[in-house]
Design a protein around this motif. Structure first.
Motif, PDB file in Angstrom:
ATOM      1  N   ILE A   1      -1.329  -1.060  -4.483  1.00 28.85           N
ATOM      2  CA  ILE A   1      -2.755  -1.345  -4.305  1.00 28.85           C
ATOM      3  C   ILE A   1      -3.443  -0.081  -3.801  1.00 28.85           C
ATOM      4  O   ILE A   1      -2.836   0.785  -3.176  1.00 28.85           O
ATOM      5  CB  ILE A   1      -2.989  -2.518  -3.316  1.00 28.85           C
ATOM      6  CG1 ILE A   1      -2.356  -2.242  -1.956  1.00 28.85           C
ATOM      7  CG2 ILE A   1      -2.462  -3.813  -3.896  1.00 28.85           C
ATOM      8  CD1 ILE A   1      -2.652  -3.293  -0.907  1.00 28.85           C
ATOM      9  N   SER A   2      -4.724  -0.007  -4.081  1.00 23.17           N
ATOM     10  CA  SER A   2      -5.498   1.160  -3.643  1.00 23.17           C
ATOM     11  C   SER A   2      -5.946   0.988  -2.193  1.00 23.17           C
ATOM     12  O   SER A   2      -5.788  -0.083  -1.598  1.00 23.17           O
ATOM     13  CB  SER A   2      -6.723   1.333  -4.549  1.00 23.17           C
ATOM     14  OG  SER A   2      -7.603   0.234  -4.348  1.00 23.17           O
ATOM     15  N   LYS A   3      -6.540   2.059  -1.659  1.00 22.26           N
ATOM     16  CA  LYS A   3      -7.012   2.013  -0.271  1.00 22.26           C
ATOM     17  C   LYS A   3      -8.132   0.986  -0.114  1.00 22.26           C
ATOM     18  O   LYS A   3      -8.192   0.267   0.886  1.00 22.26           O
ATOM     19  CB  LYS A   3      -7.509   3.388   0.164  1.00 22.26           C
ATOM     20  CG  LYS A   3      -7.924   3.445   1.605  1.00 22.26           C
ATOM     21  CD  LYS A   3      -8.324   4.838   2.033  1.00 22.26           C
ATOM     22  CE  LYS A   3      -8.721   4.797   3.496  1.00 22.26           C
ATOM     23  NZ  LYS A   3      -9.115   6.110   3.985  1.00 22.26           N
ATOM     24  N   GLU A   4      -8.994   0.900  -1.111  1.00 24.02           N
ATOM     25  CA  GLU A   4     -10.090  -0.065  -1.062  1.00 24.02           C
ATOM     26  C   GLU A   4      -9.551  -1.498  -1.061  1.00 24.02           C
ATOM     27  O   GLU A   4     -10.018  -2.347  -0.297  1.00 24.02           O
ATOM     28  CB  GLU A   4     -11.052   0.138  -2.242  1.00 24.02           C
ATOM     29  CG  GLU A   4     -11.814   1.451  -2.202  1.00 24.02           C
ATOM     30  CD  GLU A   4     -10.997   2.639  -2.697  1.00 24.02           C
ATOM     31  OE1 GLU A   4     -10.003   2.441  -3.430  1.00 24.02           O
ATOM     32  OE2 GLU A   4     -11.341   3.772  -2.323  1.00 24.02           O
ATOM     33  N   GLU A   5      -8.569  -1.750  -1.930  1.00 26.01           N
ATOM     34  CA  GLU A   5      -7.964  -3.080  -1.958  1.00 26.01           C
ATOM     35  C   GLU A   5      -7.258  -3.392  -0.640  1.00 26.01           C
ATOM     36  O   GLU A   5      -7.343  -4.512  -0.117  1.00 26.01           O
ATOM     37  CB  GLU A   5      -6.949  -3.186  -3.099  1.00 26.01           C
ATOM     38  CG  GLU A   5      -7.572  -3.212  -4.470  1.00 26.01           C
ATOM     39  CD  GLU A   5      -6.525  -3.175  -5.561  1.00 26.01           C
ATOM     40  OE1 GLU A   5      -6.636  -3.986  -6.506  1.00 26.01           O
ATOM     41  OE2 GLU A   5      -5.581  -2.351  -5.462  1.00 26.01           O
ATOM     42  N   PHE A   6      -6.591  -2.388  -0.083  1.00 26.43           N
ATOM     43  CA  PHE A   6      -5.913  -2.570   1.193  1.00 26.43           C
ATOM     44  C   PHE A   6      -6.894  -2.978   2.279  1.00 26.43           C
ATOM     45  O   PHE A   6      -6.658  -3.933   3.021  1.00 26.43           O
ATOM     46  CB  PHE A   6      -5.172  -1.281   1.592  1.00 26.43           C
ATOM     47  CG  PHE A   6      -4.552  -1.326   2.953  1.00 26.43           C
ATOM     48  CD1 PHE A   6      -3.362  -2.002   3.168  1.00 26.43           C
ATOM     49  CD2 PHE A   6      -5.156  -0.701   4.034  1.00 26.43           C
ATOM     50  CE1 PHE A   6      -2.783  -2.056   4.427  1.00 26.43           C
ATOM     51  CE2 PHE A   6      -4.595  -0.748   5.304  1.00 26.43           C
ATOM     52  CZ  PHE A   6      -3.401  -1.428   5.498  1.00 26.43           C
TER      53      PHE A   6
ATOM     54  N   PHE B   1       0.838  -1.201   0.000  1.00 26.35           N
ATOM     55  CA  PHE B   1       0.000   0.000   0.000  1.00 26.35           C
ATOM     56  C   PHE B   1       0.873   1.251   0.000  1.00 26.35           C
ATOM     57  O   PHE B   1       0.595   2.218  -0.724  1.00 26.35           O
ATOM     58  CB  PHE B   1      -0.931  -0.009   1.215  1.00 26.35           C
ATOM     59  CG  PHE B   1      -1.808   1.203   1.319  1.00 26.35           C
ATOM     60  CD1 PHE B   1      -2.766   1.479   0.353  1.00 26.35           C
ATOM     61  CD2 PHE B   1      -1.679   2.080   2.381  1.00 26.35           C
ATOM     62  CE1 PHE B   1      -3.575   2.597   0.440  1.00 26.35           C
ATOM     63  CE2 PHE B   1      -2.479   3.206   2.474  1.00 26.35           C
ATOM     64  CZ  PHE B   1      -3.429   3.466   1.505  1.00 26.35           C
TER      65      PHE B   1
ATOM     66  N   GLU C   1      -9.851  -4.296   1.920  1.00 21.06           N
ATOM     67  CA  GLU C   1     -10.436  -5.603   1.612  1.00 21.06           C
ATOM     68  C   GLU C   1      -9.475  -6.744   1.990  1.00 21.06           C
ATOM     69  O   GLU C   1      -9.874  -7.704   2.634  1.00 21.06           O
ATOM     70  CB  GLU C   1     -10.757  -5.672   0.113  1.00 21.06           C
ATOM     71  CG  GLU C   1     -11.377  -6.972  -0.317  1.00 21.06           C
ATOM     72  CD  GLU C   1     -11.619  -6.991  -1.819  1.00 21.06           C
ATOM     73  OE1 GLU C   1     -11.711  -8.110  -2.358  1.00 21.06           O
ATOM     74  OE2 GLU C   1     -11.698  -5.917  -2.441  1.00 21.06           O
ATOM     75  N   TYR C   2      -8.221  -6.599   1.598  1.00 18.13           N
ATOM     76  CA  TYR C   2      -7.227  -7.630   1.927  1.00 18.13           C
ATOM     77  C   TYR C   2      -6.977  -7.708   3.426  1.00 18.13           C
ATOM     78  O   TYR C   2      -6.758  -8.784   3.974  1.00 18.13           O
ATOM     79  CB  TYR C   2      -5.906  -7.367   1.203  1.00 18.13           C
ATOM     80  CG  TYR C   2      -5.989  -7.510  -0.298  1.00 18.13           C
ATOM     81  CD1 TYR C   2      -6.800  -8.463  -0.898  1.00 18.13           C
ATOM     82  CD2 TYR C   2      -5.245  -6.679  -1.123  1.00 18.13           C
ATOM     83  CE1 TYR C   2      -6.865  -8.592  -2.263  1.00 18.13           C
ATOM     84  CE2 TYR C   2      -5.302  -6.799  -2.503  1.00 18.13           C
ATOM     85  CZ  TYR C   2      -6.120  -7.753  -3.064  1.00 18.13           C
ATOM     86  OH  TYR C   2      -6.179  -7.880  -4.429  1.00 18.13           O
TER      87      TYR C   2
END
Length: 72
Positions: free
Chosen positions: A56-61, A51, A63-64
């Motif tokens: 990766i984006s904040k949303e992906e961060f 991140f 989610e993961y």
């Protein structure tokens, strides 16, 4: 004249001691060699680094992060 008549006998023992110390040092050296990872990274640490690098984006961060740590 024999080499081991008392003059060089001690040197033979010293070389055996040197070899034993050298072999012990090679086989029992600590695993934390400089410039080598000494600990395994946790998945959350890897995610934070990705991140921070912008991979990766904040949303992906987020989610993961939920997948890794469902309690939080």
């Amino acid at each position: 004249m024999h080499l081991y008549d008392g003059h060089f006998g001690g040197m033979h023992l010293i070389w055996w001691i040197i070899w034993i110390i050298l072999l012990a040092w090679i086989f029992f050296i600590p695993t934390d060699i400089p410039y080598q990872k000494s600990k395994k990274e946790k998945p959350l640490d890897i995610l934070k680094k990705r991140f921070a690098r912008g991979e990766i984006s904040k949303e992906e961060f987020e989610e993961y992060k939920k997948l890794i740590n469902p309690d939080n």
